[in-house]
Design an enzyme around this catalytic site. Structure first.
Site, short mmCIF file in Angstrom:
data_model
loop_
_atom_site.label_atom_id
_atom_site.label_comp_id
_atom_site.label_asym_id
_atom_site.label_seq_id
_atom_site.Cartn_x
_atom_site.Cartn_y
_atom_site.Cartn_z
N LYS A 53 -2.68 -52.59 -12.76
CA LYS A 53 -2.51 -52.78 -14.21
C LYS A 53 -2.23 -54.25 -14.53
O LYS A 53 -2.32 -54.67 -15.68
CB LYS A 53 -1.35 -51.92 -14.72
CG LYS A 53 -1.61 -50.42 -14.61
CD LYS A 53 -0.48 -49.64 -15.23
CE LYS A 53 -0.33 -48.26 -14.65
NZ LYS A 53 -1.34 -47.29 -15.04
N HIS B 51 6.37 -41.29 -17.22
CA HIS B 51 5.11 -40.97 -16.53
C HIS B 51 5.45 -40.01 -15.39
O HIS B 51 6.56 -40.05 -14.84
CB HIS B 51 4.54 -42.28 -15.98
CG HIS B 51 3.18 -42.18 -15.36
ND1 HIS B 51 2.99 -41.69 -14.09
CD2 HIS B 51 1.95 -42.51 -15.83
CE1 HIS B 51 1.69 -41.74 -13.80
NE2 HIS B 51 1.04 -42.23 -14.84
N ASP C 237 10.93 -48.14 -14.27
CA ASP C 237 9.49 -48.10 -14.07
C ASP C 237 8.88 -49.23 -14.92
O ASP C 237 8.79 -49.13 -16.14
CB ASP C 237 8.96 -46.73 -14.51
CG ASP C 237 7.45 -46.63 -14.40
OD1 ASP C 237 6.79 -47.66 -14.18
OD2 ASP C 237 6.93 -45.52 -14.54
N CYS D 78 -0.59 -38.38 -18.04
CA CYS D 78 0.45 -38.15 -17.03
C CYS D 78 1.83 -38.17 -17.65
O CYS D 78 2.78 -38.73 -17.08
CB CYS D 78 0.36 -39.17 -15.89
SG CYS D 78 -1.17 -39.11 -14.99
N GLN E 43 4.17 -50.67 -17.02
CA GLN E 43 3.54 -51.16 -18.24
C GLN E 43 4.21 -52.46 -18.72
O GLN E 43 3.52 -53.41 -19.08
CB GLN E 43 3.62 -50.10 -19.35
CG GLN E 43 2.89 -48.81 -19.04
CD GLN E 43 1.37 -48.94 -19.05
OE1 GLN E 43 0.80 -49.86 -19.62
NE2 GLN E 43 0.70 -48.01 -18.41
N1 PLP Z 1 4.44 -45.39 -14.59
C1 PLP Z 1 3.75 -45.70 -15.71
C2 PLP Z 1 4.51 -45.97 -16.97
C3 PLP Z 1 2.36 -45.77 -15.68
O1 PLP Z 1 1.69 -46.07 -16.79
C4 PLP Z 1 1.69 -45.52 -14.45
C5 PLP Z 1 0.22 -45.54 -14.36
O2 PLP Z 1 -0.46 -44.97 -15.20
C6 PLP Z 1 2.45 -45.22 -13.32
C7 PLP Z 1 3.82 -45.16 -13.43
C8 PLP Z 1 1.83 -44.95 -11.98
O3 PLP Z 1 1.25 -46.08 -11.47
P1 PLP Z 1 0.31 -45.99 -10.17
O4 PLP Z 1 -0.61 -44.81 -10.41
O5 PLP Z 1 -0.40 -47.27 -10.17
O6 PLP Z 1 1.17 -45.78 -9.00
#
Ligand code: PLP
Length: 406
Positions: free
Chosen positions: A225, A122, A199, A364, A202
């Site tokens: 999430k 992401h 990360d 993203c 998910q």
């Molecule tokens: N990493 C992953 C795999 C994600 O799916 C997301 C959110 O879509 C993020 C990071 C970023 O999370 P946040 O926007 O809540 O900081």
């Protein structure tokens, strides 16, 4: 026994209609809906228990502080962290990764040092590292997923070279649902003296996570999430790494003393939590984690595995649908395009008319889109309250798209 109908009744929004149709909410990868317990806790916190935290000179401030700080232990329990002091509150994964980038990596990495990343990341796990590339000449080393969307741990391990200082990879792809063996990566990296950032945005939603078993240095999660409020999140940091970190943001709450000439900092984890935090959001996240732990992460994972298998069979059965990635053991996240059909946004608009909420776009994850040779996909991402019937609704709405666009 996992009673999905009883669980659905805990989420008020799931009873509503959208465009005159029952809502099928399949955009959990972007953000999940909130159970009544979380909504009530947020209301209660603002209605009866609100004050600023850590400034405890009166009843309400002490109460809010107790409720807020109790969440640290809940996050530690949820993530299997040995001590709650290893948990830093953030506003979400994006802040968590930026904290590591500014607080740990920026002061240590020099021009020519490498960060190993997967192409599946992401943007939240890409852009903070690009900052280091732009500002101090750090080299980003990319690992490509296989044709089926899997990312073998060995491929990531093989990318670690003598100049690698950090491996930053996702535990579960937000586009493909691919689960990565991050424990194997963390173990190999540690043996080579290389730090790992995982990360968990998910993965932590869909499967049991134990950071002590994974053994990474940093593990980031995001509250919205996890069925909690937006603006909440946390990162688990191993104590050795925390000791090496510089604060990322300066302000109130993170200091011991400030004078005209100097500043000294309070102890971690609060050293990394400058300013008034997301008090109510964090309290809400704690309730959401309790909700998930009460259901049991194993039970949630088993339910979602059933949905994944059902959806997989149905979606792969549509010969005009291109489903991206089919890694063994993946999560219940499906990205697809329609042969000869309009843009992903057109498909999602038609699905929306049928009450089916999916995401369309690059999610993203533009390097992954480029790798897959597409500019955008539709993504159906399932959560703990979704049902086989909702998969059927998705499929029948897709059939309508096929009729309209093909
Ligand atoms: N990493 C992953 C795999 C994600 O799916 C997301 C959110 O879509 C993020 C990071 C970023 O999370 P946040 O926007 O809540 O900081």
């Amino acid at each position: 026994m996992y009673d999905v109908n009883a669980i659905r009744a805990d989420f008020p929004i799931l009873a509503r209609e959208v465009n005159g149709k029952p809502l099928s909410y399949l955009d959990n990868g972007a953000s999940a809906q909130k159970p009544r317990a979380v909504i009530d806790a947020v209301t209660q916190a603002y209605e009866m228990e609100y004050a600023n935290v850590h400034r405890g000179l009166h009843f309400l401030s002490n109460l809010a502080t107790d409720k807020y700080e109790a969440v640290r232990g809940k996050v530690a329990r949820f993530l299997g962290a040995p001590r709650e002091e290893e948990i830093v509150f953030t506003s979400g994964t994006t802040e968590g990764i930026n904290l590591v980038s500014y607080g740990w990596a920026a002061p240590r990495l020099e021009a020519g040092d490498e960060i190993v990343l997967s192409v599946m990341e992401h943007h939240a796990n890409i852009v903070p590292w690009h900052f280091l590339r732009e500002r101090q000449g750090v080299v980003l080393k990319w690992v490509e997923p296989e044709a089926d969307g899997s990312l073998p741990a060995q491929k990531v391990i093989d990318a670690i070279g003598p100049r690698t200082k950090l491996v930053a990879v996702t535990h579960m792809s937000n586009v493909l649902g691919t689960v990565v063996d991050v424990a194997a990566i963390a173990k190999a990296a540690r043996e080579k003296g290389v730090a790992t950032l995982i990360d968990g945005s998910q993965a932590a939603v869909h499967m049991p996570v134990n950071v002590a078993e994974i053994g990474a240095d940093f593990y980031a999660i995001t509250g919205h999430k996890l069925y909690g409020p937006s603006g909440s999140g946390a990162i688990h940091i191993r104590p050795e790494r925390m000791a090496e970190m510089r604060p990322f943001m300066g302000g109130g709450d993170m200091i011991r003393e400030v004078s005209r000439e100097a500043v000294s900092y309070t102890d971690p984890p609060m050293k990394f939590e400058a300013g008034t935090p997301g008090i109510v959001q964090t309290i809400g996240m704690g309730v959401a984690l309790d909700y998930m732990m009460d259901l049991g992460m194993e039970n949630i994972a088993a339910h979602e595995a059933r949905i994944r298998d059902y959806a997989r069979e149905k979606l792969f059965g549509l010969n005009w649908l291109t489903v991206q990635g089919d890694a063994p053991g993946k999560g219940a996240i499906f990205s697809f395009t329609l042969e000869g059909a309009g843009h992903a946004h057109d498909i999602s608009t038609v699905l929306d008319k049928r009450g089916v909420a999916v995401r369309a776009g690059h999610h993203c994850a533009q390097p992954l889109m480029e790798h897959m040779g597409v500019t955008a996909t539709c993504r159906a991402s399932f959560g703990l309250y979704n049902t086989e019937e909702e998969v059927d609704r998705l499929v029948s709405a897709l059939e309508l798209c096929h009729e309209l666009f093909a």
